[in-house]
Design a protein around this motif. Structure first.
Motif, PDB file in Angstrom:
ATOM      1  N   VAL A   1       7.388  31.075  -6.839  1.00 12.98           N
ATOM      2  CA  VAL A   1       8.695  31.028  -6.183  1.00 12.98           C
ATOM      3  C   VAL A   1       8.610  30.254  -4.875  1.00 12.98           C
ATOM      4  O   VAL A   1       9.533  29.494  -4.525  1.00 12.98           O
ATOM      5  N   GLY A   2       7.492  30.400  -4.139  1.00 17.43           N
ATOM      6  CA  GLY A   2       7.330  29.655  -2.902  1.00 17.43           C
ATOM      7  C   GLY A   2       7.267  28.152  -3.142  1.00 17.43           C
ATOM      8  O   GLY A   2       7.909  27.366  -2.425  1.00 17.43           O
ATOM      9  N   LEU A   3       6.509  27.724  -4.152  1.00 14.80           N
ATOM     10  CA  LEU A   3       6.441  26.297  -4.470  1.00 14.80           C
ATOM     11  C   LEU A   3       7.793  25.767  -4.938  1.00 14.80           C
ATOM     12  O   LEU A   3       8.198  24.652  -4.578  1.00 14.80           O
ATOM     13  N   ALA A   4       8.488  26.554  -5.748  1.00 14.36           N
ATOM     14  CA  ALA A   4       9.810  26.130  -6.202  1.00 14.36           C
ATOM     15  C   ALA A   4      10.771  25.969  -5.032  1.00 14.36           C
ATOM     16  O   ALA A   4      11.579  25.027  -4.998  1.00 14.36           O
ATOM     17  N   THR A   5      10.673  26.855  -4.059  1.00  9.19           N
ATOM     18  CA  THR A   5      11.536  26.756  -2.878  1.00  9.19           C
ATOM     19  C   THR A   5      11.191  25.527  -2.054  1.00  9.19           C
ATOM     20  O   THR A   5      12.091  24.821  -1.560  1.00  9.19           O
ATOM     21  N   LEU A   6       9.900  25.221  -1.892  1.00 11.74           N
ATOM     22  CA  LEU A   6       9.490  24.031  -1.151  1.00 11.74           C
ATOM     23  C   LEU A   6       9.973  22.750  -1.825  1.00 11.74           C
ATOM     24  O   LEU A   6      10.240  21.743  -1.156  1.00 11.74           O
ATOM     25  N   ILE A   7      10.099  22.774  -3.141  1.00 13.58           N
ATOM     26  CA  ILE A   7      10.584  21.595  -3.865  1.00 13.58           C
ATOM     27  C   ILE A   7      12.108  21.516  -3.827  1.00 13.58           C
ATOM     28  O   ILE A   7      12.697  20.468  -3.535  1.00 13.58           O
ATOM     29  N   ALA A   8      12.765  22.633  -4.124  1.00 14.79           N
ATOM     30  CA  ALA A   8      14.215  22.613  -4.347  1.00 14.79           C
ATOM     31  C   ALA A   8      15.026  22.645  -3.065  1.00 14.79           C
ATOM     32  O   ALA A   8      16.082  22.006  -2.990  1.00 14.79           O
ATOM     33  N   ALA A   9      14.578  23.401  -2.071  1.00 21.05           N
ATOM     34  CA  ALA A   9      15.396  23.565  -0.865  1.00 21.05           C
ATOM     35  C   ALA A   9      15.628  22.242  -0.123  1.00 21.05           C
ATOM     36  O   ALA A   9      16.779  21.910   0.199  1.00 21.05           O
ATOM     37  N   PRO A  10      14.589  21.431   0.175  1.00 19.30           N
ATOM     38  CA  PRO A  10      14.870  20.152   0.857  1.00 19.30           C
ATOM     39  C   PRO A  10      15.726  19.206   0.021  1.00 19.30           C
ATOM     40  O   PRO A  10      16.643  18.562   0.552  1.00 19.30           O
ATOM     41  N   VAL A  11      15.436  19.115  -1.281  1.00 19.34           N
ATOM     42  CA  VAL A  11      16.216  18.219  -2.141  1.00 19.34           C
ATOM     43  C   VAL A  11      17.671  18.679  -2.204  1.00 19.34           C
ATOM     44  O   VAL A  11      18.609  17.873  -2.095  1.00 19.34           O
ATOM     45  N   GLY A  12      17.890  19.973  -2.382  1.00 23.87           N
ATOM     46  CA  GLY A  12      19.252  20.485  -2.440  1.00 23.87           C
ATOM     47  C   GLY A  12      19.994  20.302  -1.133  1.00 23.87           C
ATOM     48  O   GLY A  12      21.183  19.950  -1.120  1.00 23.87           O
ATOM     49  N   LEU A  13      19.296  20.530  -0.004  1.00 25.03           N
ATOM     50  CA  LEU A  13      19.926  20.372   1.306  1.00 25.03           C
ATOM     51  C   LEU A  13      20.331  18.925   1.557  1.00 25.03           C
ATOM     52  O   LEU A  13      21.462  18.636   1.987  1.00 25.03           O
ATOM     53  N   LEU A  14      19.434  17.986   1.274  1.00 21.92           N
ATOM     54  CA  LEU A  14      19.739  16.574   1.495  1.00 21.92           C
ATOM     55  C   LEU A  14      20.837  16.082   0.553  1.00 21.92           C
ATOM     56  O   LEU A  14      21.684  15.261   0.940  1.00 21.92           O
ATOM     57  N   THR A  15      20.838  16.580  -0.678  1.00 24.56           N
ATOM     58  CA  THR A  15      21.898  16.197  -1.618  1.00 24.56           C
ATOM     59  C   THR A  15      23.252  16.689  -1.133  1.00 24.56           C
ATOM     60  O   THR A  15      24.247  15.951  -1.186  1.00 24.56           O
ATOM     61  N   ALA A  16      23.312  17.915  -0.640  1.00 20.71           N
ATOM     62  CA  ALA A  16      24.570  18.445  -0.130  1.00 20.71           C
ATOM     63  C   ALA A  16      25.041  17.673   1.095  1.00 20.71           C
ATOM     64  O   ALA A  16      26.238  17.401   1.247  1.00 20.71           O
ATOM     65  N   ILE A  17      24.116  17.304   1.980  1.00 22.21           N
ATOM     66  CA  ILE A  17      24.491  16.513   3.157  1.00 22.21           C
ATOM     67  C   ILE A  17      25.069  15.165   2.728  1.00 22.21           C
ATOM     68  O   ILE A  17      26.078  14.699   3.274  1.00 22.21           O
ATOM     69  N   TYR A  18      24.453  14.556   1.731  1.00 19.77           N
ATOM     70  CA  TYR A  18      24.982  13.272   1.248  1.00 19.77           C
ATOM     71  C   TYR A  18      26.387  13.431   0.672  1.00 19.77           C
ATOM     72  O   TYR A  18      27.285  12.621   0.964  1.00 19.77           O
ATOM     73  N   LEU A  19      26.603  14.459  -0.134  1.00 19.36           N
ATOM     74  CA  LEU A  19      27.906  14.631  -0.773  1.00 19.36           C
ATOM     75  C   LEU A  19      29.008  14.908   0.245  1.00 19.36           C
ATOM     76  O   LEU A  19      30.140  14.445   0.086  1.00 19.36           O
ATOM     77  N   VAL A  20      28.686  15.673   1.290  1.00 20.96           N
ATOM     78  CA  VAL A  20      29.715  16.056   2.258  1.00 20.96           C
ATOM     79  C   VAL A  20      29.915  14.985   3.326  1.00 20.96           C
ATOM     80  O   VAL A  20      31.056  14.649   3.685  1.00 20.96           O
ATOM     81  N   GLU A  21      28.824  14.425   3.841  1.00 18.91           N
ATOM     82  CA  GLU A  21      28.919  13.539   4.995  1.00 18.91           C
ATOM     83  C   GLU A  21      29.002  12.061   4.630  1.00 18.91           C
ATOM     84  O   GLU A  21      29.604  11.271   5.367  1.00 18.91           O
ATOM     85  N   TYR A  22      28.390  11.669   3.518  1.00 20.49           N
ATOM     86  CA  TYR A  22      28.332  10.247   3.187  1.00 20.49           C
ATOM     87  C   TYR A  22      28.936   9.915   1.819  1.00 20.49           C
ATOM     88  O   TYR A  22      29.253   8.741   1.572  1.00 20.49           O
ATOM     89  N   GLY A  23      29.031  10.892   0.945  1.00 28.16           N
ATOM     90  CA  GLY A  23      29.375  10.621  -0.453  1.00 28.16           C
ATOM     91  C   GLY A  23      30.762  10.042  -0.637  1.00 28.16           C
ATOM     92  O   GLY A  23      31.766  10.690  -0.336  1.00 28.16           O
ATOM     93  N   ARG A  24      30.818   8.836  -1.166  1.00 28.45           N
ATOM     94  CA  ARG A  24      32.068   8.186  -1.514  1.00 28.45           C
ATOM     95  C   ARG A  24      31.837   7.369  -2.788  1.00 28.45           C
ATOM     96  O   ARG A  24      30.733   6.884  -3.039  1.00 28.45           O
ATOM     97  N   GLY A  25      32.865   7.212  -3.585  1.00 28.84           N
ATOM     98  CA  GLY A  25      32.793   6.325  -4.728  1.00 28.84           C
ATOM     99  C   GLY A  25      32.123   6.939  -5.938  1.00 28.84           C
ATOM    100  O   GLY A  25      31.992   8.152  -6.083  1.00 28.84           O
ATOM    101  N   ARG A  26      31.673   6.043  -6.833  1.00 29.33           N
ATOM    102  CA  ARG A  26      31.166   6.471  -8.148  1.00 29.33           C
ATOM    103  C   ARG A  26      29.860   7.251  -8.056  1.00 29.33           C
ATOM    104  O   ARG A  26      29.626   8.179  -8.832  1.00 29.33           O
ATOM    105  N   LEU A  27      28.990   6.853  -7.141  1.00 32.30           N
ATOM    106  CA  LEU A  27      27.698   7.538  -7.045  1.00 32.30           C
ATOM    107  C   LEU A  27      27.889   9.005  -6.673  1.00 32.30           C
ATOM    108  O   LEU A  27      27.254   9.887  -7.270  1.00 32.30           O
ATOM    109  N   ALA A  28      28.748   9.285  -5.707  1.00 32.67           N
ATOM    110  CA  ALA A  28      28.989  10.672  -5.312  1.00 32.67           C
ATOM    111  C   ALA A  28      29.605  11.465  -6.458  1.00 32.67           C
ATOM    112  O   ALA A  28      29.243  12.630  -6.689  1.00 32.67           O
ATOM    113  N   LYS A  29      30.522  10.851  -7.205  1.00 32.61           N
ATOM    114  CA  LYS A  29      31.115  11.537  -8.357  1.00 32.61           C
ATOM    115  C   LYS A  29      30.077  11.820  -9.430  1.00 32.61           C
ATOM    116  O   LYS A  29      30.090  12.884 -10.050  1.00 32.61           O
TER     117      LYS A  29
END
Length: 359
Positions: free
Chosen positions: A149-177
């Motif tokens: 569970v610790g390794l899964a969190t180290l993998i998923a948490a940064p990727v999920g956080l950065l993806t959410a930041i992109y969708l909310v703060e930068y995401g526009r157009g087809r890539l965000a969709k």
């Protein structure tokens, strides 16, 4: 009906007319009394009809309670109040239908798992002990669960956080969709599919053997969409005025996100991550395919088979002996306690980091 009169002179002939200010109400003790009567009637009807299941008795009692509440309220309080009480009764019945199985499951797990749950059980592994013999413990499974569970969190948490930041703060157009679409698809993906994907790529194609890290990668796939969705919603709650004020002072956008947006929503983000961890802790299918399980302690998650609590419960129950059943119930109790602690920690962090309400 209780009526309070106010003798006022009205325009119709100057005659005083009583004005109703208070409507009749059922006493406060009416719902619990009706519930007891409905429970007795449901049991009586069930016995008379030869129904041996108490669940059937409970359903009959629930229907009688709802119908009795509506009829009695309509006769005393009127149709409008009766409809309100009907809706309230349906909510209470639905609540009980959800809580009773949960409470029954928890009670059964505690009652049967407490038999062998002690310090020895928590601090020893199965070793060379036959599964049919009493004894052994879950120390190796606890180590495996924490590492995976610790390794899964180290993998998923940064990727999920950065993806959410992109969708909310930068995401526009087809890539965000497209990213949003695939996150939605991953949210409903069965755990066995994630396990099969890692099995085909990591073990069959790349040639690596079973390990805790392989299971952690599958768990990370299940964890990522939960982190993305929860973080995305928390970032959307940050007022745009804070962003605009920071940008108006000449602060770059990346620094605004780092110093303003993330600190404001850190409580909700942490809560979402903790809930995602609790969600993957009880997964069995990916671990069964990729970790395989081991009876001895393996502190290295990157090499050889390893154990985990959900897999331990499955394997012990599969053995079919009385001793293995006791160990399975005890391990299930430890797993429930672990998930409960994670949820309590998430609630505590959310309350600690919640914005302080001012005057």
């Amino acid at each position: 009906m209780s009526v309070m009169t106010d003798h006022r002179t009205v325009a119709n002939g100057g005659n005083p007319l009583p004005v109703s200010l208070k409507q009749a109400r059922l006493p406060r003790w009416t719902p619990p009394v009706l519930a007891l009567v409905a429970a007795g009637a449901g049991a009586g009807i069930g016995l008379a009809a030869g129904l041996g299941s108490t669940v059937q008795w409970g359903l009959i009692a629930a229907l009688l309670f709802i119908a009795g509440t509506f009829v009695l309220s309509a006769a005393v309080e009127g149709t409008r109040q009766a409809k309100d009480r009907l809706a309230t009764s349906l909510v209470w019945v639905a609540f009980l239908l959800a809580v009773i199985p949960l409470a029954s499951l928890l009670w059964e797990t505690v009652a049967r798992g407490i038999k062998v749950l002690d310090g020895y059980f928590l601090s020893h592994s199965m070793g060379t002990l036959p599964d049919a013999m009493p004894g052994g413990g879950i120390y190796h499974a606890i180590i495996g669960t924490l590492e995976q569970v610790g390794l899964a969190t180290l993998i998923a948490a940064p990727v999920g956080l950065l993806t959410a930041i992109y969708l909310v703060e930068y995401g526009r157009g087809r890539l965000a969709k497209a990213v949003t679409f695939f996150v939605d698809v991953m949210t409903g993906i069965p755990s066995i599919v994630a396990g099969l994907f890692i099995l085909s790529v990591w073990i069959l194609i790349l040639g690596f053997g079973p390990s805790g890290f392989a299971g952690a990668m599958a768990l990370a796939i299940l964890m990522m969409p939960v982190v993305v969705r929860s973080t995305e919603e928390m970032l959307k709650l940050v007022p745009n005025e804070l962003r605009e004020a920071s940008l108006a002072l000449g602060v770059p956008k990346w620094r605004t996100i780092l110093k303003v947006v993330l600190p404001t929503s850190i409580g909700g983000i942490t809560t979402g991550v903790m809930l995602a961890i609790a969600r993957i802790t009880g997964e069995t299918a990916p671990v069964l395919l990729l970790v395989w399980g081991a009876k001895t302690i393996n502190n290295n998650p990157f090499e050889d088979a390893q154990q985990s609590l959900p897999l331990y419960v499955f394997q012990q129950w599969q053995q079919g002996s009385e001793a293995s059943y006791d160990r399975a119930w005890a391990a299930a109790l430890v797993l429930i306690a672990f998930v409960m602690i994670l949820n309590l920690v998430a609630r505590g962090i959310a309350r600690w980091k919640a914005p302080k309400s001012g005057r």
